[in-house]
Design an enzyme around this catalytic site. Structure first.
Site, PDB file in Angstrom:
ATOM      1  N   HIS A  39      -3.424  -5.263   0.434  1.00 10.52           N
ATOM      2  CA  HIS A  39      -2.805  -5.787   1.657  1.00 10.52           C
ATOM      3  C   HIS A  39      -2.835  -7.316   1.652  1.00 10.52           C
ATOM      4  O   HIS A  39      -3.762  -7.907   2.205  1.00 10.52           O
ATOM      5  CB  HIS A  39      -3.553  -5.264   2.889  1.00 10.52           C
ATOM      6  CG  HIS A  39      -3.381  -3.800   3.105  1.00 10.52           C
ATOM      7  ND1 HIS A  39      -2.415  -3.270   3.928  1.00 10.52           N
ATOM      8  CD2 HIS A  39      -4.045  -2.735   2.568  1.00 10.52           C
ATOM      9  CE1 HIS A  39      -2.498  -1.952   3.918  1.00 10.52           C
ATOM     10  NE2 HIS A  39      -3.482  -1.593   3.092  1.00 10.52           N
ATOM     11  N   GLU A  55      -1.353  -9.341   3.389  1.00  4.99           N
ATOM     12  CA  GLU A  55      -1.199  -9.954   4.720  1.00  4.99           C
ATOM     13  C   GLU A  55      -2.521 -10.444   5.304  1.00  4.99           C
ATOM     14  O   GLU A  55      -2.542 -11.366   6.108  1.00  4.99           O
ATOM     15  CB  GLU A  55      -0.532  -8.957   5.686  1.00  4.99           C
ATOM     16  CG  GLU A  55      -1.348  -7.738   6.084  1.00  4.99           C
ATOM     17  CD  GLU A  55      -1.152  -6.539   5.148  1.00  4.99           C
ATOM     18  OE1 GLU A  55      -0.770  -6.764   3.982  1.00  4.99           O
ATOM     19  OE2 GLU A  55      -1.403  -5.396   5.575  1.00  4.99           O
ATOM     20  N   CYS A  70       0.833  -1.197   0.000  1.00  6.34           N
ATOM     21  CA  CYS A  70       0.000   0.000   0.000  1.00  6.34           C
ATOM     22  C   CYS A  70       0.877   1.260   0.000  1.00  6.34           C
ATOM     23  O   CYS A  70       1.477   1.577  -1.021  1.00  6.34           O
ATOM     24  CB  CYS A  70      -0.982  -0.045   1.161  1.00  6.34           C
ATOM     25  SG  CYS A  70      -2.465   0.922   0.822  1.00  6.34           S
TER      26      CYS A  70
HETATM   27  N1  GLN Z   1      -2.084   6.549   2.883  1.00  8.50           N
HETATM   28  C1  GLN Z   1      -2.154   5.793   1.682  1.00  8.50           C
HETATM   29  C2  GLN Z   1      -3.538   5.859   1.012  1.00  8.50           C
HETATM   30  O1  GLN Z   1      -4.500   6.185   1.649  1.00  8.50           O
HETATM   31  C3  GLN Z   1      -1.787   4.372   1.944  1.00  8.50           C
HETATM   32  C4  GLN Z   1      -2.790   3.643   2.769  1.00  8.50           C
HETATM   33  C5  GLN Z   1      -2.284   2.370   3.337  1.00  8.50           C
HETATM   34  O2  GLN Z   1      -1.079   2.125   3.304  1.00  8.50           O
HETATM   35  N2  GLN Z   1      -3.148   1.521   3.848  1.00  8.50           N
HETATM   36  O3  GLN Z   1      -3.637   5.551  -0.137  1.00  8.50           O
END
Ligand code: GLN
Length: 540
Positions: free
Chosen positions: A462, A464, A335
């Protein structure tokens, strides 16, 4: 005192000494004090009367002992100063028993291999194990004993009998047996043959009561250099995040790393790196923290930048991604970890010094990461792009597609507001980044890879959250496999254990120059200094 006995099976010259030294080194890395004993079942009293062309170098100790070259390995690997008594030979044992017999110590008794020779062996080991050899006071915690030769040799039988008895003498909980055996790969498809090892183990069990369980079997591949062996036995991942030390803040990421490490049969060590400590400002304000953070990063086998919000530590994360990219250290960016990898690439490779995410700099002239059009700027709660979404592979022969099992698409969970700017993709791709996975529109970037790097993967989702014990996330498995420097172990099916590497792959071979009796060439010097000096990682 704990004892670790290392025996060899099938053929000599497999690397018992290096395995034993590596185990000693790992135990030292865990904070234990280690000593070692080498047993050579020949009748020479010591190696001083043997030809180096037949038996390899005669290693000389502080006390003038002329000993087997394996003691040199122990001294170098473990930084010990051993004594002549740390090298036991059949000659020494018999000599001590015969001397006693002549003095009349056994008067009236028939002196026999069992129990007199076997008792003498056990007493010798117990006595020598207590002698400190690391410059500190008092006995070590662990004594690693290497039995030379191969199980089944007639000349090593009294030692096997003695060591079998010894395991009961010191208590089974204080004794561990490691059997190093050959598993030949006979044909081009890389099929491993276990029959020779089965025979060796049967002989071993016939002379003792060794118990084997599948989880106790570790495969050590051929490597280019013996100093890589200890590294094959564990994997160190640097987690570069804002909330370092707060493992609950990244719980699923930690679990996913653990699942993948178990699948790769590696012991996971996670080093928390506070992203801010990598930044230039820290070099001035807190030079020690700066050095510690960079030492951790440089000591890592792989780097993971997890998700995050807000601009604190972002510059440090960018530096971590740059370090991993330039030094070909395996990298997984999740992310925000993907977004900063793209920003870093734009800055370093495309020369866009101002490249940024509009999350951190709304005025940037090179907005690589932008607010998603459908997002809400007025309501923060529950308004992100959330939950399971489909990613379609645009490039089929990329690393992540292979890791997922050559599927056309994958469903993974999301939680973000920003995305890689679709208008900058062609520029970034022309510069070498490859956006291999996208959403159904093709305009939203989901997976980015650097094809020229062993493993540099960024994902907008994600992975994970869907990792399970026994079914690790494909991309975490990719990270750990690459961090173990076994890229060829990457399985073709998600969740399956890595396949062993066949000889003749890019992993290379041990370059050995055998002596006449098959003793492998061992480097005259070497150092692992620094490998374990990087802070106290969290062990799993
Ligand atoms: N802050 C970034 C976004 O909102 C990444 C979010 C995250 O890593 N979950 O896109």
């Amino acid at each position: 005192m704990k004892y670790v006995l290392v025996t060899g099976g099938v053929v000599s010259g497999l690397g018992k000494g290096v395995t034993a030294s590596s185990i000693g080194l790992l135990l030292q890395a865990c904070g234990l004090r280690v000593t070692s004993i080498k047993i050579d079942p020949y009748l020479n009293t010591d190696a001083g009367t043997m030809s180096p062309f037949e038996h390899g170098e005669v290693f000389v100790l502080d006390d003038g002992g002329e000993v087997d070259l394996d003691l040199g390995n122990y001294e170098r690997f473990l930084d010990l100063t051993l004594t002549r008594d740390n090298n036991i030979t059949t000659g020494k044992i018999y000599q001590s028993v015969i001397d006693k017999e002549r003095k009349g110590d056994y008067l009236g008794k028939t002196v026999q291999v069992v129990p007199h020779i076997t008792d003498a062996i056990q007493e010798w080991i117990e006595r020598v194990a207590m002698v400190p050899v690391d410059g500190k006071e008092g006995p070590a915690d662990v004594c690693v004993i290497e039995l030379g030769g191969t199980i089944g040799d007639i000349e090593s039988m009294p030692f096997i009998e003695a060591l079998g008895q010894f395991s009961y003498r010191v208590g089974r909980e204080n004794f561990c047996l490691i059997h190093v055996s050959l598993v030949p790969v006979l044909n081009v498809v890389g099929e491993q043959k276990t029959k020779p090892t089965q025979h060796s183990v049967r002989v071993l069990r016939g002379q003792g009561d060794g118990l084997l369980q599948a989880e106790n079997i570790v495969t050590l591949y051929d490597v280019l250099n013996i100093w890589h062996i200890p590294l094959l036995l564990r994997v160190r991942i640097a987690m570069v995040g804002k909330y370092t030390g707060l493992s609950d803040a990244y719980l699923s990421v930690l679990k996913a790393l653990l699942h993948a490490s178990v699948a790769c049969r590696r012991k996971l060590v996670v080093d928390w790196v506070a992203a801010g400590d990598l930044e230039d400002v820290t070099a001035e304000e807190a030079p020690e923290a700066y050095k510690a953070a960079w030492d951790l990063l440089k000591g890592a086998d792989g780097v993971l930048v997890p998700g995050g919000f807000g601009d604190r530590g972002v510059q440090g994360k960018i530096l971590a991604a740059k370090y991993a990219r330039e030094n070909k250290v395996p990298y997984l960016g999740i992310c925000l970890g993907m977004q900063i990898a793209v920003i870093e690439y734009a800055r370093s490779v495309l020369g866009m010094a101002d490249a940024n995410s509009t999350e951190f700099d709304s005025e940037t002239t090179s907005p690589c990461v932008i607010f998603m059009p459908e997002g809400s700027k007025t309501h923060m709660g529950g308004t992100m792009r959330l939950g399971s979404r489909r990613t379609y592979f645009k490039v089929n022969d990329c690393k992540s597609a292979k890791l997922y099992g050559n599927v056309a698409s994958v469903d993974e969970r999301h939680r973000h507001r920003y995305e890689v700017n679709p208008d900058m993709i062609s520029q970034l791709e022309n510069a070498g980044l490859s956006f291999v996975g996208r959403d159904e529109t093709g305009r939203r970037m989901e997976i980015v890879e650097l094809p020229t790097h062993p493993y540099f993967v960024g994902v907008q989702f994600h992975p994970e959250f869907k990792s399970r014990p026994g079914k690790p996330s494909a991309l975490f498995l990719g990270l750990i496999s690459a961090a173990c420097r076994q890229p060829n172990t990457i399985p073709q099916n998600n969740g399956h254990l890595p396949k062993p590497v066949a000889n003749g792959t890019s992993n290379g071979h041990v370059t050995v120059k055998p002596h006449q009796n098959g003793h492998a060439f061992k480097p005259s010097n070497g150092s692992l200094n620094g490998v374990y000096s990087n802070g106290n990682g969290v062990h799993f």
